[in-house]
Design an enzyme around this catalytic site. Structure first.
Site, PDB file in Angstrom:
ATOM      1  N   GLY A 145       0.884  -1.170   0.117  1.00 25.67           N
ATOM      2  CA  GLY A 145       0.023  -0.212  -0.072  1.00 25.67           C
ATOM      3  C   GLY A 145       0.882   0.980   0.037  1.00 25.67           C
ATOM      4  O   GLY A 145       1.786   1.213  -0.751  1.00 25.67           O
ATOM      5  N   CYS A 146       0.325   2.202   0.950  1.00 27.22           N
ATOM      6  CA  CYS A 146       1.211   3.605   0.901  1.00 27.22           C
ATOM      7  C   CYS A 146       2.535   3.525   1.354  1.00 27.22           C
ATOM      8  O   CYS A 146       3.364   4.313   0.795  1.00 27.22           O
ATOM      9  CB  CYS A 146       0.459   4.255   1.806  1.00 27.22           C
ATOM     10  SG  CYS A 146      -1.473   4.770   1.221  1.00 27.22           S
ATOM     11  N   ALA A 147       3.105   2.369   1.805  1.00 27.69           N
ATOM     12  CA  ALA A 147       4.485   2.181   2.406  1.00 27.69           C
ATOM     13  C   ALA A 147       5.210   1.609   1.267  1.00 27.69           C
ATOM     14  O   ALA A 147       6.660   1.723   1.346  1.00 27.69           O
ATOM     15  CB  ALA A 147       4.413   1.377   3.497  1.00 27.69           C
TER      16      ALA A 147
END
Length: 354
Positions: A145-147
């Site tokens: 995801g965002c990481a």
């Protein structure tokens, strides 16, 4: 998990790409009101989020009317494949050109994406058009995801450090808007409509010195019992977003300790970090990061600017921020930082080029 790289790794270049269709936040508000018109009460409760996100516009992979249609898994994923391939090629070619590296010189291909399914993976699907070698190592990464933008670049740097003059191309692509759903009128879906944009970023890294920045090591922290804070559900019509309203207070409470742990593992004191380069998940998350890290309000200026101009594109967004920091001039020590499903914090130490 933390690592200090024994071999020097250079970030040679960073390039970004976005779809051509632009949606202003005012247009997005009117659009969402129409989309969720059958649930006006719920929308009215959350309408303020469109004006409080700090977003002025974003880029989306399809014209607005596409999102009003009834699309299942197959149709959504076909859009993902078509659009992700084009954004891969655009961002990768720009990054390779900036680095002065030919596609056939790339030893390893790291591809980070969580918003669609590609088997064969994206780098294989574009290999012929890009001109990659047949023996180039392929490392597709899913689920961060965002990481993913930070973790993917950290992985690319470790792979580059494994041998002399190794060249790694890391491409991060997320098409968040194809997850916009009308079948489930939830707070998370409305917030996603207010936040999400689409985009890609490509980085070329190589063992050795030079480039626009040096990569010194990365770290990742997973908090236990936090699976429900952020992520995707897998449903019949497509991916469904999971957003917990507790993200900003969680960040404010836990981020400083996490950064201290990551910095210690990498081998630097937090007092020596001159710039935190953060994923701007939303205006409240940026404010929470400044509070937790004891930064003066407004310090994360490039984060707010990227959020304003592109929205939350998930994993590539922090690399758009890094691009602006590089244009301004790389500080001596910076920590690239993102939060993602898990709930996970991912950090990467960058310094002035050697």
């Amino acid at each position: 998990m933390a690592d200090r790289q024994s071999n020097s790794v250079a970030l040679l270049s960073l390039a970004t790409a976005v779809p051509k269709t632009i949606l202003s936040q005012d247009e997005a508000t009117r659009f969402a009101r129409r989309l969720f018109g059958n649930h006006a009460g719920l929308f009215d409760q959350l309408a303020g989020v469109f004006q409080n996100t700090g977003i002025a516009k974003r880029h989306i992979v399809r014209p607005p009317e596409w999102y009003e249609g009834d699309h299942g898994w197959s149709a959504r994923n076909q859009v993902y494949l078509e659009s992700a391939e084009e954004l891969y090629i655009e961002s990768a070619r720009k990054a390779l050109d900036q680095a002065g590296v030919r596609a056939e010189e790339v030893d390893t291909l790291v591809t980070v994406s969580t918003t669609g399914i590609a088997t064969p993976s994206l780098e294989a699907r574009v290999a012929g058009r890009m001109g990659f070698r047949q023996d180039a190592e392929r490392v597709p990464v899913f689920g961060l995801g965002c990481a993913g933008g930070v973790s993917g670049l950290a992985l690319a740097s470790r792979l580059a450090a494994s041998g002399p003059d190794r060249v790694v191309l890391s491409v991060t692509i997320e098409l968040c808007t194809i997850s916009i759903r009308l079948d489930r009128p939830s707070k998370a879906n409305i917030v996603a409509t207010a936040l999400f944009g689409d985009g890609a970023a490509a980085c070329v890294v190589r063992s050795g010195g030079g480039g626009v920045a040096a990569i010194k090591g990365g770290s990742q922290i997973l908090w236990p019992d936090t699976l429900d804070i952020m992520g995707w559900t897998v449903d019949d019509p497509g991916l469904g977003v999971v957003f917990d309203r507790s993200i900003p207070p969680f960040v404010e409470e836990h981020m400083a300790e996490a950064v201290a742990r990551m910095a210690h593992g990498i081998g630097i004191g937090t007092q020596h970090i001159q710039r935190f380069i953060c994923h701007p998940g939303g205006a409240k998350v940026v404010a929470a990061l400044e509070s937790s890290l004891e930064l003066q309000t407004g310090t994360l200026d490039h984060e707010r600017a990227v959020l304003r101009d592109y929205g939350n594109m998930s994993a590539p967004t922090v690399l758009f921020v890094l691009d602006r920091v590089l244009e301004e001039g790389m500080p001596d020590n910076s920590l690239l930082l993102a939060l993602g499903p898990g709930f996970t914090a991912s950090g990467l130490l960058l310094t002035r080029p050697q």
